[in-house]
Design an enzyme around this catalytic site. Structure first.
Site, PDB file in Angstrom:
ATOM      1  N   TYR A 272       0.833  -1.210   0.000  1.00 15.85           N
ATOM      2  CA  TYR A 272       0.000   0.000   0.000  1.00 15.85           C
ATOM      3  C   TYR A 272       0.867   1.260   0.000  1.00 15.85           C
ATOM      4  O   TYR A 272       0.686   2.169  -0.809  1.00 15.85           O
ATOM      5  CB  TYR A 272      -0.894  -0.060   1.234  1.00 15.85           C
ATOM      6  CG  TYR A 272      -1.649   1.193   1.584  1.00 15.85           C
ATOM      7  CD1 TYR A 272      -2.779   1.566   0.855  1.00 15.85           C
ATOM      8  CD2 TYR A 272      -1.273   1.979   2.667  1.00 15.85           C
ATOM      9  CE1 TYR A 272      -3.500   2.706   1.202  1.00 15.85           C
ATOM     10  CE2 TYR A 272      -1.985   3.110   3.025  1.00 15.85           C
ATOM     11  CZ  TYR A 272      -3.102   3.467   2.292  1.00 15.85           C
ATOM     12  OH  TYR A 272      -3.811   4.585   2.633  1.00 15.85           O
TER      13      TYR A 272
ATOM     14  N   ALA B 113       2.691   1.864  -3.266  1.00 16.09           N
ATOM     15  CA  ALA B 113       1.778   2.304  -4.334  1.00 16.09           C
ATOM     16  C   ALA B 113       1.397   3.768  -4.126  1.00 16.09           C
ATOM     17  O   ALA B 113       1.379   4.568  -5.061  1.00 16.09           O
ATOM     18  CB  ALA B 113       0.531   1.421  -4.353  1.00 16.09           C
TER      19      ALA B 113
ATOM     20  N   GLY C 241       2.226  -6.619  21.242  1.00 20.79           N
ATOM     21  CA  GLY C 241       2.306  -5.972  22.557  1.00 20.79           C
ATOM     22  C   GLY C 241       1.765  -4.552  22.609  1.00 20.79           C
ATOM     23  O   GLY C 241       1.732  -3.937  23.677  1.00 20.79           O
ATOM     24  N   GLY C 242       1.343  -4.012  21.462  1.00 16.65           N
ATOM     25  CA  GLY C 242       0.764  -2.649  21.465  1.00 16.65           C
ATOM     26  C   GLY C 242       1.791  -1.573  21.745  1.00 16.65           C
ATOM     27  O   GLY C 242       1.460  -0.503  22.265  1.00 16.65           O
TER      28      GLY C 242
HETATM   29  C1  UGA Z   1      -3.351   2.527   8.571  1.00 17.62           C
HETATM   30  C2  UGA Z   1      -3.211   2.642   7.078  1.00 17.62           C
HETATM   31  O1  UGA Z   1      -2.360   1.730   6.552  1.00 17.62           O
HETATM   32  C3  UGA Z   1      -2.749   3.987   6.659  1.00 17.62           C
HETATM   33  O2  UGA Z   1      -2.915   4.164   5.295  1.00 17.62           O
HETATM   34  C4  UGA Z   1      -3.550   5.037   7.207  1.00 17.62           C
HETATM   35  O3  UGA Z   1      -3.014   6.291   6.806  1.00 17.62           O
HETATM   36  C5  UGA Z   1      -3.537   4.902   8.675  1.00 17.62           C
HETATM   37  O4  UGA Z   1      -4.054   3.620   9.057  1.00 17.62           O
HETATM   38  C6  UGA Z   1      -4.429   5.943   9.213  1.00 17.62           C
HETATM   39  O5  UGA Z   1      -5.496   5.648   9.709  1.00 17.62           O
HETATM   40  O6  UGA Z   1      -4.060   7.116   9.019  1.00 17.62           O
HETATM   41  P1  UGA Z   1      -2.012   1.914  10.740  1.00 17.62           P
HETATM   42  O7  UGA Z   1      -1.838   3.130  11.568  1.00 17.62           O
HETATM   43  O8  UGA Z   1      -0.942   0.884  10.891  1.00 17.62           O
HETATM   44  O9  UGA Z   1      -2.119   2.356   9.212  1.00 17.62           O
HETATM   45  O10 UGA Z   1      -3.421   1.246  11.004  1.00 17.62           O
HETATM   46  P2  UGA Z   1      -4.167   0.513  12.200  1.00 17.62           P
HETATM   47  O11 UGA Z   1      -4.757  -0.726  11.653  1.00 17.62           O
HETATM   48  O12 UGA Z   1      -5.112   1.471  12.804  1.00 17.62           O
HETATM   49  O13 UGA Z   1      -3.032   0.080  13.233  1.00 17.62           O
HETATM   50  C7  UGA Z   1      -2.453   0.958  14.149  1.00 17.62           C
HETATM   51  C8  UGA Z   1      -1.608   0.143  15.115  1.00 17.62           C
HETATM   52  O14 UGA Z   1      -2.491  -0.591  15.960  1.00 17.62           O
HETATM   53  C9  UGA Z   1      -0.673  -0.881  14.493  1.00 17.62           C
HETATM   54  O15 UGA Z   1       0.499  -0.960  15.241  1.00 17.62           O
HETATM   55  C10 UGA Z   1      -1.426  -2.197  14.605  1.00 17.62           C
HETATM   56  O16 UGA Z   1      -0.600  -3.320  14.642  1.00 17.62           O
HETATM   57  C11 UGA Z   1      -2.153  -1.982  15.913  1.00 17.62           C
HETATM   58  N1  UGA Z   1      -3.421  -2.722  16.079  1.00 17.62           N
HETATM   59  C12 UGA Z   1      -4.378  -2.650  15.143  1.00 17.62           C
HETATM   60  C13 UGA Z   1      -3.620  -3.460  17.251  1.00 17.62           C
HETATM   61  O17 UGA Z   1      -2.742  -3.525  18.132  1.00 17.62           O
HETATM   62  N2  UGA Z   1      -4.799  -4.118  17.414  1.00 17.62           N
HETATM   63  C14 UGA Z   1      -5.799  -4.068  16.488  1.00 17.62           C
HETATM   64  O18 UGA Z   1      -6.840  -4.685  16.706  1.00 17.62           O
HETATM   65  C15 UGA Z   1      -5.579  -3.310  15.322  1.00 17.62           C
END
Ligand code: UGA
Length: 373
Positions: free
Chosen positions: A157, A160, A222-223
C-alpha cells in the site's frame, strides 16, 4: 486561487464521497459554503441524508471506468479520497491494493492535468515507511523513506501511494496538493466486522467492536507501536484552510496530524476501555483484559509495522495557518459514543443484520477504485 465559499457556481468533485472522510467533508461543504458537490463512490450508505440535496449529484461508480474519470476531471476542484486502506488487506490482496492505490489515481491525475482541475490527492502517513520506535518528527520534504523487503507485503500500500505521489508531482501542468493523513479517527470510521464489512478494520473500529461485544482488545506485538490520532473534524478544517489558502498550496504535500495526541496502542486500549466503561456505566474491572497477539498470526505472513508516526505539522501551520486542535480524550469519547449508539445492538458477529447498516465496504472512505469489493 479564487474559490470563494459563497460562490454558488463552484462544484467540487469528491471521489470517495461516501466514505469515512468523504461523508464528513460533504456535510461541511454543504453547511459552510454555497458550493455544489459531484460525489462518486460505490457505496453511499453514510450519506443517505444528502442523496436528495439539490446541490449534490452522486454517481455510483468506479475510477476503473475512463468515462467516469473524464467526467470527474471536468470540475475545477477534485478531491480524491478513494483507497483500499485497511492494513489487513495489504498482505492478502497486494495486487488489488496496488492497482487501486496507483493505477486509478494516476489516471485521474492525468485527466486533471489535461482539464486544468486542481487535484487534492489523499495519500497516507504510511509513505514514511518502516519507522523505528525512536524515529523523530516526520517532515514532508526532508525525511528519508525506508520500507521493508518485498516479502513484507505490508508495504504494498505505502509504496503504491508513494509512487502515485511521485507520478502526480512529475505530471506537467497538473495543479496538485497531496494530503498525508495521520490516523484520522471519528464517527463512521471503517466498519464492524460481520455487520457492515469483513476482515480487520483499523485500530479504532477494531477496539470499539471488541468493547461492544465484550471481547478482549488485541494488542498486536504488545501494542508498543505509537500513533498520533487526529480528529476527522480537524481534518475537515484542514481542507477548508486549503480551499481558502491565501498563498498557493499547489505542488505541496502536507502532513495532516496531531503530534499532541501521540500514544502507544496499549495506552489507546486503556483509554478506550476506561471511556467505554464510563459511557456504559460499568466498572472497568468488568471488561475483559487486553490480550497480546503476534502481528504475523493476526494479520498474516508479510505483516510489518511502523513503530512511530509523529507528524511535523509546521508546514501546514506556516503555509495555511492550520493546526489540529482536538485532544485525544475528546476524540475517543466522541467516537465511542457514536459507535455504541450506531452499532450497540450488534453484539455478535453472526447476529441479525439490519438493512440500514448492511452494506459492505472495507475501504477508506471509498469503495471506489476497488472493482473486486
Ligand atoms: C493505517 C493505514 O495503513 C494507513 O494508510 C492510514 O493512513 C492509517 O491507518 C491511518 O489511519 O491514518 P495503521 O496506523 O498501521 O495504518 O493502522 P491501524 O490498523 O489502525 O493500526 C495501528 C496500530 O495498531 C498498528 O500498530 C497495529 O498493529 C495496531 N493494532 C491494530 C492493534 O494492536 N490491534 C488491532 O486490533 C488493530
Amino acid at each position: 486561487m479564487n474559490f470563494l465559499f459563497n460562490d454558488s457556481s463552484i462544484t467540487v468533485a469528491i471521489v470517495g464521497c461516501g466514505g469515512f472522510v468523504g461523508c464528513h467533508l460533504l456535510d461541511a461543504i454543504l453547511t459552510r459554503t454555497k458550493w455544489r458537490v459531484f460525489g462518486v463512490d460505490l457505496d453511499l450508505y453514510r450519506i443517505q441524508h444528502r442523496l436528495n440535496d439539490e446541490r449534490c449529484e452522486f454517481m455510483v461508480a468506479d475510477l476503473a471506468d475512463k468515462k467516469v474519470v473524464e467526467r470527474i476531471a471536468k470540475y475545477p476542484v477534485v478531491v480524491n479520497l478513494a483507497a483500499i486502506c485497511t492494513p489487513s488487506r495489504y498482505m492478502a490482496e497486494a495486487p488489488e491494493v496496488i492497482r487501486s492505490n496507483y493505477d486509478h489515481p494516476a489516471a485521474l491525475a492525468e485527466a486533471c492535468a489535461k482539464s486544468g482541475s486542481w487535484l487534492i490527492h489523499f495519500s497516507t502517513s504510511e509513505i514514511y515507511g518502516r519507522t523505528s520506535a525512536d524515529s523523530e518528527l516526520l517532515l514532508e520534504d526532508e525525511t528519508e523513506l525506508t520500507f521493508g523487503p518485498v516479502t513484507a507485503s505490508r508495504w504494498s500500500y505505502a509504496t503504491a501511494k508513494l509512487l502515485t505521489e511521485r507520478y502526480i508531482a512529475g505530471l506537467k501542468n497538473l495543479k496538485w496538493t497531496v494530503v498525508r493523513p495521520f490516523n484520522f479517527v471519528g464517527p463512521y470510521m471503517d466498519f464492524m466486522p460481520g455487520v457492515d464489512g469483513s476482515g480487520i478494520p483499523r485500530v479504532l473500529a477494531n477496539f470499539s467492536t471488541a468493547l461492544v461485544r465484550g471481547e478482549p482488545l488485541k494488542l498486536v506485538n504488545g501494542g508498543v507501536a505509537k500513533r498520533s490520532f487526529t480528529s476527522v473534524f480537524d481534518a475537515v478544517d484542514f481542507m477548508f484552510a486549503l480551499f481558502g489558502a491565501e498563498k498557493s498550496p499547489f505542488s505541496q504535500a502536507f502532513n495532516v496530524g496531531n503530534p499532541d495526541n501521540e500514544i502507544t496502542i496499549a495506552e489507546l486500549a486503556q483509554k478506550m476501555r476506561k471511556i467505554f466503561a464510563e459511557i456504559k456505566g460499568v466498572s472497568l474491572e468488568a471488561l475483559p483484559v487486553p490480550e497480546c497477539v503476534p502481528g504475523v498470526e493476526y494479520y498474516g505472513e508479510g505483516y510489518d509495522d511502523s513503530m512511530r508516526r509523529l507528524p511535523s505539522v509546521e508546514k501546514a501551520e506556516r503555509l495555511l495557518g492550520f493546526k489540529a486542535q482536538t485532544p485525544i480524550d475528546v476524540i475517543l469519547r466522541e467516537s465511542l459514543t457514536w459507535f455504541v449508539s450506531h452499532y450497540g445492538s450488534y453484539q455478535s458477529p453472526c447476529g441479525s443484520l439490519q438493512d440500514d447498516v448492511n452494506h459492505s465496504t472495507s475501504n477508506c472512505g471509498i469503495a471506489a477504485l476497488n472493482p473486486v469489493t
